[in-house]
Design a protein around this motif. Structure first.
Motif, PDB file in Angstrom:
ATOM      1  N   CYS A 102     -52.572   3.081  17.065  1.00  0.00           N
ATOM      2  CA  CYS A 102     -51.281   2.382  17.065  1.00  0.00           C
ATOM      3  C   CYS A 102     -51.289   1.236  16.059  1.00  0.00           C
ATOM      4  CB  CYS A 102     -50.953   1.868  18.467  1.00  0.00           C
ATOM      5  SG  CYS A 102     -50.463   3.175  19.617  1.00  0.00           S
ATOM      6  N   ARG A 103     -52.382   0.530  15.962  1.00  0.00           N
ATOM      7  CA  ARG A 103     -52.480  -0.565  14.981  1.00  0.00           C
ATOM      8  C   ARG A 103     -52.377  -0.030  13.559  1.00  0.00           C
ATOM      9  NH1 ARG A 103     -56.858  -3.852  18.361  1.00  0.00           N
ATOM     10  NH2 ARG A 103     -55.404  -5.223  19.431  1.00  0.00           N
ATOM     11  N   SER A 104     -52.993   1.095  13.308  1.00  0.00           N
ATOM     12  CA  SER A 104     -52.919   1.716  11.984  1.00  0.00           C
ATOM     13  C   SER A 104     -51.479   2.120  11.656  1.00  0.00           C
ATOM     14  CB  SER A 104     -53.849   2.926  11.938  1.00  0.00           C
ATOM     15  OG  SER A 104     -53.771   3.568  10.698  1.00  0.00           O
ATOM     16  N   ILE A 105     -50.801   2.711  12.630  1.00  0.00           N
ATOM     17  CA  ILE A 105     -49.402   3.094  12.446  1.00  0.00           C
ATOM     18  C   ILE A 105     -48.549   1.852  12.219  1.00  0.00           C
ATOM     19  CG2 ILE A 105     -47.384   4.035  13.670  1.00  0.00           C
ATOM     20  CD1 ILE A 105     -49.385   6.071  14.936  1.00  0.00           C
ATOM     21  N   PHE A 106     -48.869   0.777  12.923  1.00  0.00           N
ATOM     22  CA  PHE A 106     -48.123  -0.478  12.777  1.00  0.00           C
ATOM     23  C   PHE A 106     -48.184  -0.984  11.334  1.00  0.00           C
ATOM     24  CE2 PHE A 106     -47.838  -5.094  12.815  1.00  0.00           C
ATOM     25  CZ  PHE A 106     -46.666  -5.302  13.513  1.00  0.00           C
ATOM     26  N   TYR A 110     -38.038   1.622  23.104  1.00  0.00           N
ATOM     27  CA  TYR A 110     -39.127   2.495  23.550  1.00  0.00           C
ATOM     28  C   TYR A 110     -39.979   1.978  24.710  1.00  0.00           C
ATOM     29  CZ  TYR A 110     -38.131   4.714  19.072  1.00  0.00           C
ATOM     30  OH  TYR A 110     -37.497   5.333  18.015  1.00  0.00           O
ATOM     31  N   ALA A 111     -40.164   0.672  24.846  1.00  0.00           N
ATOM     32  CA  ALA A 111     -41.150   0.138  25.794  1.00  0.00           C
ATOM     33  C   ALA A 111     -40.837   0.476  27.248  1.00  0.00           C
ATOM     34  CB  ALA A 111     -41.287  -1.368  25.616  1.00  0.00           C
ATOM     35  N   ALA A 112     -39.588   0.343  27.657  1.00  0.00           N
ATOM     36  CA  ALA A 112     -39.246   0.585  29.068  1.00  0.00           C
ATOM     37  C   ALA A 112     -39.514   2.033  29.471  1.00  0.00           C
ATOM     38  CB  ALA A 112     -37.781   0.242  29.319  1.00  0.00           C
ATOM     39  N   GLY A 113     -39.336   2.954  28.544  1.00  0.00           N
ATOM     40  CA  GLY A 113     -39.552   4.362  28.857  1.00  0.00           C
ATOM     41  C   GLY A 113     -40.997   4.803  28.764  1.00  0.00           C
ATOM     42  N   ALA A 165     -47.474 -13.021  16.609  1.00  0.00           N
ATOM     43  CA  ALA A 165     -48.179 -13.426  15.385  1.00  0.00           C
ATOM     44  C   ALA A 165     -47.267 -14.294  14.526  1.00  0.00           C
ATOM     45  CB  ALA A 165     -48.616 -12.193  14.600  1.00  0.00           C
ATOM     46  N   PRO A 166     -47.840 -15.275  13.837  1.00  0.00           N
ATOM     47  CA  PRO A 166     -47.016 -16.095  12.948  1.00  0.00           C
ATOM     48  C   PRO A 166     -46.509 -15.255  11.782  1.00  0.00           C
ATOM     49  CG  PRO A 166     -49.332 -16.601  12.642  1.00  0.00           C
ATOM     50  CD  PRO A 166     -49.236 -15.640  13.797  1.00  0.00           C
ATOM     51  N   PRO A 167     -45.336 -15.577  11.251  1.00  0.00           N
ATOM     52  CA  PRO A 167     -44.822 -14.813  10.109  1.00  0.00           C
ATOM     53  C   PRO A 167     -45.743 -14.982   8.908  1.00  0.00           C
ATOM     54  CG  PRO A 167     -43.427 -16.709  10.552  1.00  0.00           C
ATOM     55  CD  PRO A 167     -44.463 -16.650  11.638  1.00  0.00           C
ATOM     56  N   PRO A 168     -45.851 -13.953   8.069  1.00  0.00           N
ATOM     57  CA  PRO A 168     -46.745 -14.053   6.916  1.00  0.00           C
ATOM     58  C   PRO A 168     -46.239 -15.100   5.926  1.00  0.00           C
ATOM     59  CG  PRO A 168     -45.428 -12.058   6.812  1.00  0.00           C
ATOM     60  CD  PRO A 168     -45.148 -12.692   8.127  1.00  0.00           C
ATOM     61  N   ALA A 169     -47.170 -15.730   5.244  1.00  0.00           N
ATOM     62  CA  ALA A 169     -46.821 -16.695   4.201  1.00  0.00           C
ATOM     63  C   ALA A 169     -46.234 -15.942   3.016  1.00  0.00           C
ATOM     64  CB  ALA A 169     -48.060 -17.460   3.778  1.00  0.00           C
ATOM     65  N   GLY A 170     -45.535 -16.644   2.177  1.00  0.00           N
ATOM     66  CA  GLY A 170     -44.950 -16.007   0.996  1.00  0.00           C
ATOM     67  C   GLY A 170     -46.016 -15.464   0.069  1.00  0.00           C
ATOM     68  N   ARG A 171     -45.648 -14.521  -0.724  1.00  0.00           N
ATOM     69  CA  ARG A 171     -46.577 -13.895  -1.664  1.00  0.00           C
ATOM     70  C   ARG A 171     -47.005 -14.917  -2.699  1.00  0.00           C
ATOM     71  NH1 ARG A 171     -46.070 -10.474  -6.461  1.00  0.00           N
ATOM     72  NH2 ARG A 171     -47.985  -9.278  -6.530  1.00  0.00           N
ATOM     73  N   ARG A 172     -48.294 -14.937  -3.011  1.00  0.00           N
ATOM     74  CA  ARG A 172     -48.806 -15.912  -3.953  1.00  0.00           C
ATOM     75  C   ARG A 172     -49.578 -15.258  -5.094  1.00  0.00           C
ATOM     76  NH1 ARG A 172     -47.913 -20.857  -1.993  1.00  0.00           N
ATOM     77  NH2 ARG A 172     -49.342 -21.843  -3.441  1.00  0.00           N
ATOM     78  N   VAL A 232     -49.134  -3.465  20.812  1.00  0.00           N
ATOM     79  CA  VAL A 232     -49.179  -3.748  19.372  1.00  0.00           C
ATOM     80  C   VAL A 232     -47.878  -4.413  18.923  1.00  0.00           C
ATOM     81  CG1 VAL A 232     -49.324  -2.696  17.081  1.00  0.00           C
ATOM     82  CG2 VAL A 232     -50.843  -1.915  18.903  1.00  0.00           C
ATOM     83  N   LEU A 233     -46.750  -3.899  19.373  1.00  0.00           N
ATOM     84  CA  LEU A 233     -45.460  -4.481  18.992  1.00  0.00           C
ATOM     85  C   LEU A 233     -45.318  -5.894  19.557  1.00  0.00           C
ATOM     86  CD1 LEU A 233     -43.129  -1.385  19.513  1.00  0.00           C
ATOM     87  CD2 LEU A 233     -44.096  -2.233  17.360  1.00  0.00           C
ATOM     88  N   GLU A 234     -45.763  -6.097  20.791  1.00  0.00           N
ATOM     89  CA  GLU A 234     -45.704  -7.434  21.387  1.00  0.00           C
ATOM     90  C   GLU A 234     -46.623  -8.402  20.657  1.00  0.00           C
ATOM     91  OE1 GLU A 234     -46.533  -6.534  25.473  1.00  0.00           O
ATOM     92  OE2 GLU A 234     -44.516  -5.729  25.794  1.00  0.00           O
TER      93      GLU A 234
END
Length: 92
Positions: free
Chosen positions: A26-30, A54-57, A73-80, A66-68
């Protein structure tokens, strides 16, 4: 958010259909899912839409965790990288 924007390739949808899928899979798919999002899509909004759809079902499905995790997780920093990143470093 429209589900088509939240999961443009249907990767998350398909993950819920795979019997016996593991947390690692699941992490790989994420990661693949995150890379497939269109520019401008707010990741947190997409994650909320996917969980609502999807979660309730599928209680206990590893993709739920994984989705939770992605929401916490903090949002990613801008591209540098690239030329602009090197030029900013030269100015300092």
């Amino acid at each position: 958010m429209e589900l088509k924007l939240a999961d443009p390739k249907g990767l998350v949808r398909e993950s819920y259909r795979i019997e016996g899928i593991t947390l690692g899979e699941c992490r790989s798919i994420f990661v693949d899912w995150a890379l497939s999002l269109a520019p401008g899509v707010v990741v947190a909004d997409a994650l909320r839409a996917l969980l609502a759809e999807y979660a309730a079902g599928a209680p206990g499905h590893p993709m739920n965790a994984v989705l939770e995790e992605g929401l916490r997780a903090p949002p990613p920093a801008g591209r540098r990288g690239g030329r602009a990143g090197r030029m900013r470093g030269a100015e300092s």
